[in-house]
Write a protein that holds these residues in place. Structure first.
Motif, PDB file in Angstrom:
ATOM      1  N   LEU A   1       0.830  -1.207   0.000  1.00 26.45           N
ATOM      2  CA  LEU A   1       0.000   0.000   0.000  1.00 26.45           C
ATOM      3  C   LEU A   1       0.869   1.264   0.000  1.00 26.45           C
ATOM      4  O   LEU A   1       0.637   2.190  -0.778  1.00 26.45           O
ATOM      5  N   LEU A   2       1.886   1.276   0.845  1.00 25.16           N
ATOM      6  CA  LEU A   2       2.792   2.427   0.906  1.00 25.16           C
ATOM      7  C   LEU A   2       3.579   2.576  -0.394  1.00 25.16           C
ATOM      8  O   LEU A   2       3.791   3.697  -0.888  1.00 25.16           O
ATOM      9  N   SER A   3       3.998   1.461  -0.966  1.00 28.03           N
ATOM     10  CA  SER A   3       4.732   1.505  -2.234  1.00 28.03           C
ATOM     11  C   SER A   3       3.838   2.019  -3.357  1.00 28.03           C
ATOM     12  O   SER A   3       4.261   2.870  -4.158  1.00 28.03           O
ATOM     13  N   ALA A   4       2.618   1.516  -3.431  1.00 29.81           N
ATOM     14  CA  ALA A   4       1.688   1.968  -4.470  1.00 29.81           C
ATOM     15  C   ALA A   4       1.425   3.471  -4.328  1.00 29.81           C
ATOM     16  O   ALA A   4       1.360   4.192  -5.328  1.00 29.81           O
ATOM     17  N   ARG A   5       1.303   3.949  -3.117  1.00 24.71           N
ATOM     18  CA  ARG A   5       1.116   5.393  -2.888  1.00 24.71           C
ATOM     19  C   ARG A   5       2.299   6.176  -3.448  1.00 24.71           C
ATOM     20  O   ARG A   5       2.121   7.210  -4.095  1.00 24.71           O
ATOM     21  N   PHE A   6       3.508   5.693  -3.195  1.00 27.28           N
ATOM     22  CA  PHE A   6       4.710   6.329  -3.721  1.00 27.28           C
ATOM     23  C   PHE A   6       4.661   6.380  -5.250  1.00 27.28           C
ATOM     24  O   PHE A   6       4.903   7.424  -5.865  1.00 27.28           O
ATOM     25  N   TYR A   7       4.330   5.251  -5.888  1.00 25.20           N
ATOM     26  CA  TYR A   7       4.292   5.195  -7.344  1.00 25.20           C
ATOM     27  C   TYR A   7       3.205   6.116  -7.915  1.00 25.20           C
ATOM     28  O   TYR A   7       3.435   6.820  -8.899  1.00 25.20           O
ATOM     29  N   PHE A   8       2.019   6.127  -7.291  1.00 25.81           N
ATOM     30  CA  PHE A   8       0.942   7.003  -7.755  1.00 25.81           C
ATOM     31  C   PHE A   8       1.324   8.471  -7.642  1.00 25.81           C
ATOM     32  O   PHE A   8       0.965   9.275  -8.497  1.00 25.81           O
ATOM     33  N   ARG A   9       2.051   8.829  -6.592  1.00 24.15           N
ATOM     34  CA  ARG A   9       2.463  10.221  -6.438  1.00 24.15           C
ATOM     35  C   ARG A   9       3.438  10.633  -7.533  1.00 24.15           C
ATOM     36  O   ARG A   9       3.489  11.801  -7.914  1.00 24.15           O
ATOM     37  N   LEU A  10       4.215   9.695  -8.042  1.00 24.09           N
ATOM     38  CA  LEU A  10       5.151  10.004  -9.121  1.00 24.09           C
ATOM     39  C   LEU A  10       4.455  10.093 -10.473  1.00 24.09           C
ATOM     40  O   LEU A  10       4.766  10.964 -11.281  1.00 24.09           O
ATOM     41  N   ASP A  11       3.520   9.170 -10.729  1.00 24.20           N
ATOM     42  CA  ASP A  11       2.874   9.107 -12.036  1.00 24.20           C
ATOM     43  C   ASP A  11       1.652   8.197 -11.943  1.00 24.20           C
ATOM     44  O   ASP A  11       1.772   7.044 -11.512  1.00 24.20           O
ATOM     45  N   GLY A  12       0.513   8.710 -12.352  1.00 24.10           N
ATOM     46  CA  GLY A  12      -0.732   7.946 -12.248  1.00 24.10           C
ATOM     47  C   GLY A  12      -0.734   6.652 -13.040  1.00 24.10           C
ATOM     48  O   GLY A  12      -1.149   5.606 -12.536  1.00 24.10           O
ATOM     49  N   ALA A  13      -0.266   6.711 -14.282  1.00 19.64           N
ATOM     50  CA  ALA A  13      -0.283   5.509 -15.128  1.00 19.64           C
ATOM     51  C   ALA A  13       0.673   4.449 -14.595  1.00 19.64           C
ATOM     52  O   ALA A  13       0.305   3.273 -14.467  1.00 19.64           O
ATOM     53  N   TYR A  14       1.899   4.859 -14.294  1.00 18.58           N
ATOM     54  CA  TYR A  14       2.838   3.897 -13.719  1.00 18.58           C
ATOM     55  C   TYR A  14       2.333   3.406 -12.364  1.00 18.58           C
ATOM     56  O   TYR A  14       2.495   2.237 -12.029  1.00 18.58           O
ATOM     57  N   GLY A  15       1.750   4.289 -11.591  1.00 17.88           N
ATOM     58  CA  GLY A  15       1.218   3.902 -10.289  1.00 17.88           C
ATOM     59  C   GLY A  15       0.153   2.831 -10.407  1.00 17.88           C
ATOM     60  O   GLY A  15       0.125   1.878  -9.620  1.00 17.88           O
ATOM     61  N   LEU A  16      -0.723   2.975 -11.395  1.00 18.77           N
ATOM     62  CA  LEU A  16      -1.790   1.996 -11.592  1.00 18.77           C
ATOM     63  C   LEU A  16      -1.222   0.626 -11.950  1.00 18.77           C
ATOM     64  O   LEU A  16      -1.619  -0.394 -11.374  1.00 18.77           O
ATOM     65  N   VAL A  17      -0.272   0.600 -12.867  1.00 15.29           N
ATOM     66  CA  VAL A  17       0.316  -0.688 -13.269  1.00 15.29           C
ATOM     67  C   VAL A  17       1.090  -1.302 -12.104  1.00 15.29           C
ATOM     68  O   VAL A  17       0.987  -2.505 -11.848  1.00 15.29           O
ATOM     69  N   MET A  18       1.853  -0.481 -11.388  1.00 15.09           N
ATOM     70  CA  MET A  18       2.609  -1.011 -10.247  1.00 15.09           C
ATOM     71  C   MET A  18       1.654  -1.537  -9.178  1.00 15.09           C
ATOM     72  O   MET A  18       1.932  -2.571  -8.559  1.00 15.09           O
ATOM     73  N   ALA A  19       0.538  -0.860  -8.951  1.00 14.75           N
ATOM     74  CA  ALA A  19      -0.440  -1.343  -7.965  1.00 14.75           C
ATOM     75  C   ALA A  19      -0.996  -2.705  -8.384  1.00 14.75           C
ATOM     76  O   ALA A  19      -1.161  -3.595  -7.537  1.00 14.75           O
ATOM     77  N   MET A  20      -1.237  -2.889  -9.671  1.00 15.29           N
ATOM     78  CA  MET A  20      -1.736  -4.182 -10.145  1.00 15.29           C
ATOM     79  C   MET A  20      -0.681  -5.273  -9.962  1.00 15.29           C
ATOM     80  O   MET A  20      -0.999  -6.393  -9.558  1.00 15.29           O
ATOM     81  N   VAL A  21       0.577  -4.939 -10.244  1.00 12.06           N
ATOM     82  CA  VAL A  21       1.665  -5.904 -10.046  1.00 12.06           C
ATOM     83  C   VAL A  21       1.764  -6.268  -8.567  1.00 12.06           C
ATOM     84  O   VAL A  21       1.903  -7.448  -8.205  1.00 12.06           O
ATOM     85  N   LEU A  22       1.698  -5.259  -7.702  1.00  8.14           N
ATOM     86  CA  LEU A  22       1.789  -5.522  -6.262  1.00  8.14           C
ATOM     87  C   LEU A  22       0.606  -6.356  -5.769  1.00  8.14           C
ATOM     88  O   LEU A  22       0.782  -7.227  -4.915  1.00  8.14           O
ATOM     89  N   LEU A  23      -0.588  -6.101  -6.310  1.00  2.00           N
ATOM     90  CA  LEU A  23      -1.748  -6.923  -5.937  1.00  2.00           C
ATOM     91  C   LEU A  23      -1.541  -8.378  -6.335  1.00  2.00           C
ATOM     92  O   LEU A  23      -1.887  -9.293  -5.579  1.00  2.00           O
ATOM     93  N   LEU A  24      -0.982  -8.600  -7.512  1.00  2.00           N
ATOM     94  CA  LEU A  24      -0.692  -9.969  -7.942  1.00  2.00           C
ATOM     95  C   LEU A  24       0.314 -10.628  -6.997  1.00  2.00           C
ATOM     96  O   LEU A  24       0.141 -11.784  -6.595  1.00  2.00           O
ATOM     97  N   CYS A  25       1.341  -9.885  -6.612  1.00  2.00           N
ATOM     98  CA  CYS A  25       2.339 -10.419  -5.672  1.00  2.00           C
ATOM     99  C   CYS A  25       1.703 -10.718  -4.315  1.00  2.00           C
ATOM    100  O   CYS A  25       2.026 -11.737  -3.685  1.00  2.00           O
ATOM    101  N   LEU A  26       0.803  -9.835  -3.868  1.00  2.00           N
ATOM    102  CA  LEU A  26       0.106 -10.076  -2.604  1.00  2.00           C
ATOM    103  C   LEU A  26      -0.749 -11.338  -2.679  1.00  2.00           C
ATOM    104  O   LEU A  26      -0.829 -12.101  -1.713  1.00  2.00           O
TER     105      LEU A  26
END
Length: 174
Positions: free
Chosen positions: A59-84
């Motif tokens: 969750l904290l990592s996804a927040r970091f990625y979203f703050r940098l860039d919405g599109a990259y944040g969305l993809v990274m959040a999906m990757v992290l959800l898969l890992c979870l």
């Protein structure tokens, strides 16, 4: 806070050899998955979700990625959800299976990383700046996008800072 280009550019300065970048396409996903697996214990199920230290870190990592860039944040959040999801599945297995898979992914992933940095002839970025540990997965995603012809403006800005990728040949000692 540093911008997307600041983070990717700084990280890219340590990763210009194509062989090193290629090892990161394998090693970094293995390490990210390993961290999700290893941090999935202790945990508990609530509202159909497995809540664990891995969920908080993601969750904290996804927040970091979203703050940098919405599109990259969305993809990274999906990757992290898969890992979870994988981590949660392994967390309820035997300790030997959970720990064995997590440690194997972690160790092999880092070995692959260090092989890449042998080609690069340079230490990993996180040695000089710990933020490299969270930027690494984003760098892999960005590089994958660049290979697919996406986000050319980001690629150009990163290369302006770090230089183009290449295959570096080790100079023989004279």
């Amino acid at each position: 806070m540093k911008t997307l280009i600041d983070h990717l550019g700084q990280y890219a300065e340590y990763h210009r050899d194509r062989r090193n970048i290629a090892t990161h396409f394998v090693g970094i996903p293995m390490i990210v998955l390993a961290v999700a697996v290893l941090l999935s214990r202790p945990g508990f199920e609530a509202f159909g979700l497995w809540l664990s230290p891995a969920a908080l870190v993601s969750l904290l990592s996804a927040r970091f990625y979203f703050r940098l860039d919405g599109a990259y944040g969305l993809v990274m959040a999906m990757v992290l959800l898969l890992c979870l999801w994988v981590g949660a599945g392994l967390a309820v297995q035997s300790t030997a299976l959970w720990l064995g898979v997590g440690l194997a992914l972690f160790v092999v992933g880092w070995i692959i990383q260090f092989v890449g940095h042998h080609y690069e002839g340079r230490k990993p970025a996180f040695v000089d700046d710990l933020s490299g540990l969270i930027v690494g997965p984003l760098f892999v995603l960005a590089e994958l996008g660049f290979l697919m012809g996406l986000r050319r403006e980001v690629e150009r800005a990163v290369e302006e800072r770090a230089g183009p990728t290449c295959i570096r040949e080790k100079k023989a000692a004279v």
